[in-house]
Write an enzyme that holds these catalytic residues in place. Structure first.
Site, mmCIF file in Angstrom:
data_model
loop_
_atom_site.group_PDB
_atom_site.id
_atom_site.type_symbol
_atom_site.label_atom_id
_atom_site.label_comp_id
_atom_site.label_asym_id
_atom_site.label_seq_id
_atom_site.Cartn_x
_atom_site.Cartn_y
_atom_site.Cartn_z
ATOM 1 N N CYS A 7 0.849 -1.450 0.052
ATOM 2 C CA CYS A 7 0.283 -0.088 -0.069
ATOM 3 C C CYS A 7 1.337 1.298 0.461
ATOM 4 O O CYS A 7 2.481 1.034 -0.218
ATOM 5 C CB CYS A 7 -0.361 -0.004 1.124
ATOM 6 N N ARG A 13 -3.355 -0.430 4.892
ATOM 7 C CA ARG A 13 -4.269 -1.714 4.344
ATOM 8 C C ARG A 13 -3.167 -2.699 4.124
ATOM 9 O O ARG A 13 -4.023 -4.428 4.541
ATOM 10 C CB ARG A 13 -4.599 -1.194 2.912
#
Length: 186
Positions: A7, A13
């Site tokens: 990410c 994430r």
């Protein structure tokens, strides 16, 4: 086989995906019996190491997963060369990665695109391969041919500095995708 999630800052994430995938591999007993699948993460931004976002640590903790020791890793060419499967959450991250390492083109995918391919191939019948790692490689090899039959993959929203509701929604999306991916190759 090494799966790497990428990410932007490697604090939201990719951390969710890395730690959740590790936990699910352990729960399913896939790791050791599947061609030794390992999981790591990195971020396209290059700044000093920092911990995972506190909201991420809390969401993972609610699932019994400890990410307190996480320290962000900036993406480098060497790191992307070591990975066998690279899953990014935004198209721009794929572009950044390929700018560093153009040879990664065959192993980098948008997370939701790869999840769609796993879902499609699993629905079509058994995926070829003796281990989960073999089946992941089979899916990677088939994605270019499958793409016309797959829905357009959406990027995964960046929850950084957003509300808990956004973090929960993103985490639920990642968990769902990881569950589909591992279910297809288990």
């Amino acid at each position: 086989m090494q799966i790497m999630y990428v990410c932007t800052g490697n604090q939201c994430r990719s951390v969710m995906a890395e730690y959740y995938t590790r936990a699910k591999l352990a729960d399913r007993g896939i790791g050791l019996q599947s061609g030794n699948i390992t999981v790591r993460s990195a971020g396209t931004l290059h700044y000093p190491p920092h911990p995972a976002d506190p909201m991420v640590i809390d969401l993972l903790k609610n699932d019994g997963i400890d990410a307190n020791s996480h320290s962000s890793t900036p993406l480098t060419t060497d790191i992307s060369r070591q990975a066998d499967l690279i899953l990014c959450f935004e198209r721009e991250q794929i572009s950044d990665l390929l700018e560093q390492n153009p040879l990664a083109i065959r192993k980098v995918f948008l997370f939701n695109d790869f999840v769609n391919a796993c879902k499609y191939m699993h629905a079509e019948g058994p995926i070829a391969g003796d281990t989960a790692a073999d089946r992941l490689i089979e899916i990677m090899d088939c994605v270019p041919m499958l793409r016309p039959f797959l829905p357009t993959a959406l990027e995964t929203e960046d929850p950084h500095r957003q509300s808990r509701e956004v973090f929960e929604r993103v985490y639920a999306e990642i968990k769902h995708g990881v569950d589909i991916m591992l279910g297809a190759v288990a």
